[in-house]
Design a protein around this motif. Structure first.
Motif, short mmCIF file in Angstrom:
data_model
loop_
_atom_site.label_atom_id
_atom_site.label_comp_id
_atom_site.label_asym_id
_atom_site.label_seq_id
_atom_site.Cartn_x
_atom_site.Cartn_y
_atom_site.Cartn_z
N ILE A 50 65.20 1.25 -52.54
CA ILE A 50 64.43 1.78 -51.41
C ILE A 50 64.48 0.74 -50.29
O ILE A 50 64.16 -0.43 -50.51
N MET A 51 64.91 1.17 -49.10
CA MET A 51 64.95 0.26 -47.96
C MET A 51 64.39 0.94 -46.71
O MET A 51 65.13 1.60 -45.97
N PRO A 52 63.10 0.79 -46.44
CA PRO A 52 62.55 1.31 -45.18
C PRO A 52 62.82 0.33 -44.05
O PRO A 52 62.82 -0.89 -44.25
N THR A 53 63.07 0.84 -42.86
CA THR A 53 63.35 -0.01 -41.71
C THR A 53 62.43 0.36 -40.55
O THR A 53 61.92 1.47 -40.47
N ALA A 54 62.26 -0.61 -39.64
CA ALA A 54 61.39 -0.40 -38.49
C ALA A 54 62.16 -0.41 -37.17
O ALA A 54 61.56 -0.32 -36.11
N ASP A 55 63.48 -0.53 -37.26
CA ASP A 55 64.30 -0.58 -36.06
C ASP A 55 65.46 0.41 -36.22
O ASP A 55 66.17 0.37 -37.23
#
Length: 260
Positions: free
Chosen positions: A94-99
């Motif tokens: 799982i890899m959530p990103t903010a950009d």
């Protein structure tokens, strides 16, 4: 007032440091093996992946609020190594990103890492996603993911701010093994207090160079260390020289680096 850029002596020193870095990069590209000491936090990566495999729970990788810059790309380099290790055992990632820009690159990094591990069919496009570019909306979303998925391992690499402790506390509550790394000195105390392993300061960049073994990164890292040694020697010689009455402030070496 004279600035350092106006003194040819300082220009020589800068040129010398640039030459050192270029030399180490070129020699690394030509096959020279430079030594970088093993960092304890890196040893924990394989341990964390193994633990997630045994527990049958996913791995979480968070690049913080990093954009498409040096810190964010360094984080993706480290994550690529983790993904290759996890792909061998079929771990869920799982890899959530903010950009949004980093998200696009992260998708390619994850896909390429699965392919490099020989498991391209295991790549799940939904494992990498853009969550929010708002700091605490992103923090809330990641914390919710940690609790819902009950991740077995959490890797926090990149730029972090006030949300760092939210991530680390959430991971602690679900019993995840946590490895964190950031060049942000203001957040290091929180990671040290709440994570199992923390990669500190310059170790963040050394870690990515060690993991990737990319000659340009290795050469640049070693060259910068040589430059630091050179600067320390200049400072030491200057301090010793100015402390000796026979030399003092009028010594030519001290005058070289004196701004007037």
């Amino acid at each position: 007032m004279t600035h350092a850029s106006d003194k040819w002596e300082s220009a020589i020193l800068v040129a010398l440091m640039a030459a050192i870095v270029l030399f180490t990069i070129i020699t690394a590209q030509r096959g020279r093996k430079y030594f970088i000491r093993r960092i304890p936090g890196l040893n924990a990566i394989d341990e964390a992946v193994g633990r997630a495999t045994e527990m049958g729970r996913p791995l979480l990788m968070v690049p913080g609020l990093s954009g498409l810059g040096v810190v964010g790309l360094q984080a993706l380099t480290i994550f690529s190594y983790i993904i290759k290790a996890a792909a061998k055992f079929g771990n869920k990632l799982i890899m959530p990103t903010a950009d949004s820009a980093l998200y696009t690159v992260a998708e390619e990094v994850v896909r390429d890492s699965y392919a490099a591990a020989g498991r391209p069919e295991d790549y799940d496009p939904s494992s990498v996603y853009f969550l929010s570019d708002r700091q605490f909306a992103f923090a809330s979303g990641v914390a919710g993911t940690i609790f819902r998925e009950r991740v077995a391992a959490s890797f926090l690499f990149g730029d972090f701010f006030a949300e760092s402790l939210i991530f680390a506390e959430a991971g602690q509550q679900v019993g995840a093994i946590q490895v964190a790394g950031t060049p942000s000195t203001t957040q290091l105390p929180f990671f040290i207090a709440s994570c199992d392993y923390t990669i500190i300061g310059d170790e963040y960049y050394a870690a990515s160079a060690y993991i990737s073994r990319e000659p340009t990164l290795l050469g640049s890292l070693v060259g910068q260390d040589y430059c630091k040694i050179l600067v320390l020697l200049v400072i030491l010689i200057g301090v010793v020289g100015i402390s000796i009455p026979a030399l003092g402030k009028n010594w030519w070496f001290v005058q070289w680096f004196t701004l007037k």
